[in-house]
Scaffold this active site. Sequence first.
Site, short mmCIF file in Angstrom:
data_model
loop_
_atom_site.label_atom_id
_atom_site.label_comp_id
_atom_site.label_asym_id
_atom_site.label_seq_id
_atom_site.Cartn_x
_atom_site.Cartn_y
_atom_site.Cartn_z
N GLU A 28 87.12 66.37 -55.15
CA GLU A 28 85.71 66.64 -55.37
C GLU A 28 84.95 66.58 -54.05
OE1 GLU A 28 87.57 64.25 -56.68
OE2 GLU A 28 86.46 62.41 -57.04
N CYS A 46 89.26 62.32 -54.71
CA CYS A 46 90.40 63.24 -54.77
C CYS A 46 90.04 64.54 -54.07
CB CYS A 46 90.77 63.51 -56.23
SG CYS A 46 91.48 62.10 -57.08
#
Length: 803
Positions: free
Chosen positions: A438, A436
């Site tokens: 990160e 996502c």
Amino acid sequence: MKNVEHFGDLTPRMEKFRETVLDKKPYICAERAVLVTEAYKKHKNQPAVMKRALMLKNVLEKMSIYIEDETLIVGNQAASNKDAPIFPEYTLDFVIDELDTFEKRDGDVFYITEETKEMLRSIAPFWENNNLRARGKALLPEEVDVFMETGFFGMEGKLNSGDAHLAADYRTMLEIGLKGYEERVRRLRAELDLCVPEDIDKNCFYKAVLIVIQAVKDFAHRYAVLAREKAETADSARKAELLEIARICDKVPYEPAETFWEAVQATWSIQLILQIESNGHSLSYGRFDQYIYPYYKSDLEKGAITPDQAVEILTNLWIKTLTINKVRSWTHTLSSAGSPMYQNVTVGGQTRDKKDAVNALSFLVLRSVAQTRLPQPNLTVRYHKGLSKEFMDEAIEVMKLGTGMPAFNSDEVIIPSFIEKGVLEEDAYDYSAIGCVETAVPGKWGYRCTGMSYLNFPRILLIAMNNGIDPTSGKRFAEGYGQLPDFKTYEELEAAIEKTTRELTRMSVIVENAIDLAIERECPDILCSMLTQDCIGRGKTIKEGGAVYDFISGLQVGIANMADSLAAIKKLVYEEEKITPQQLMDALEDDFMSPESQKIQRMLINDAPKYGNDDDRADQLVVDVYNAYIDEMKKYPNTRYGRGPIGGIRYAGTSSISANVGQGMGTMATPDGRHARQPLTEGCSPAHGMDKNGPTAVFKSVSKLPTHEITGGVLLNQKVTPQLLSKEENKEKLKMIIRTFFDRLDGYHVQYNVVSKETLLDAQAHPEDHKDLIVRVAGYSAFFNVLSKATQDDIIGRTEQTL
């Protein structure tokens, strides 16, 4: 598919390929499960690393393979595209339990034949109490039983699957081929002193690596043979392509890549096999435009390729990327709606020597993603102050297409945050998005840079208000420091929240560590470890401490709910005394159903400050809670600490995917006026409709969070209408706002849903008319029609911003 004038159309065959893949129903595939069972039975006596290597060898030797008529890139995960293979070594429990309900799901539907059901039932006895889930649960101490029973930490997915959440070292793999790894392993193995106890384990690891390298080489050769067979009956143009595919597959990924086509095929082969080896998601491509660019540039200079030809190969790769699938238990699905695989492609940013990294391939990646208009791969643009207007403009044009991409991650925050934690400067400048929002350094980072346990902030508040007892389940979760009516001041409540937060943080660490150890012992990934520096040099798998860096984070859910709840309590209960503590407790218990409770609910919603409006009265309250969590979490290193990697510690993260929906279902009414079982707020975004002062105020509120400590990702979703971005002046405003957020406000991430509420409502009512509608769910995109109604409603309810 709609014509996209700015970026051009897919070639006719890629258009056909795309539609074929999209129209394909996803089935459950038992083939891998049967082959894994066969290997595990045969090699019961082998150490885990050898068993895993021999398992992968057996699967790659015997699984079905095929070459689609339209494709230039070959390799498949299951018996047909988009089918979900089963990974019984992790768990078979939910699969057997849900065999008859996969097709009846409210979203994320999978189909299954009676023959497949029978095959899975036949192997189930072997895996009973004989897989990761069983052994992971056995490691969990009694102290955390209540949390596992209630699903408080959201560990369902971690017990059922592998880790991933990283990007392999594609750059080195392309430069030296698997042959280069093979030569290094043979050299290191010859240097072992088997009288040294740890060298016995290293020897097993090296043997396993050599088995896997040969298995991957043979797997590629199977496609070469198949391509030549198909060439015999193909027309002249397709015959030439198939023969070139055969030549490439006989070469890569074993030998170094030399051409653009070879580099893309080699990358796909590894990306695919890593997801045959393990079903951990968020396996990302890393800085694709950096490591593939030299091959494109070389071919371009030789006249061996044109930009249009390169784009066709890239669109082919993205369509193949969509064929990867994963079936999750229904409980896990609630946190990962839309069957996402989170395969992230990162472009832009800066080079290791701090120069602008945008190149010609960066633009082609944007163009190819725009042409395919798919939820995979997940596209991230690395923003920095020197990002050119030309590239920023192109990224905004992609955004206008309404796929929720690209997301923007900021070098201005992420790089310093990494350096503060011990990452070498040149590596920090080489980070990529993973899954996502990160981030990690490709090829050097251990598993799960984020995505461990969930910590439900609003539920922690309710527990603190209720003397340590979780009011949703009625079970004791913490020691207890009194009930809300006992607290005479807000500060007393605040102290109880801090103590409860610290207790539950400690419990989450216990759960994470136990499951981490179970994965280390039961399911080591050989190929993935080999392609992560410096597992080979250390003779260790990633889970044993083989990676250069190892940082992980849990995910904190319901940030805005916590902020708004605390602001309401402080103002209405303690400062203005408009609501008594007991009245609030009764209203929450009543779920705001009685007339008196509804009156209180209206006050909570309308008469208190709200996070997302640049109002310290709400913003600072959640920061105080967050700081207590971060302070406590820092006390506990992960299971790799002191075993080789730099770091070995935890940090915070808000990349809660769609866990806000699932976590909300398990949370009673909250003091911000939210009803029981309704979704919590996602990421660090404000509550729906509560951010009334525009996008700049949202950015200012988010920037007050301890961003440098939330290195696991500060996920911010925003929503605008397509009509808004149709005006050139609004595009310029949007770019200016984004630059201000990153340059001056320490923004970490932002992404946009460009879709109207009316379109979403019509898609709910008439899904057949919106087959291609893609929305941003959280840190990823998904087709709107495959989502559950609860997730659809959550997306529909998000605030539409004006500029």
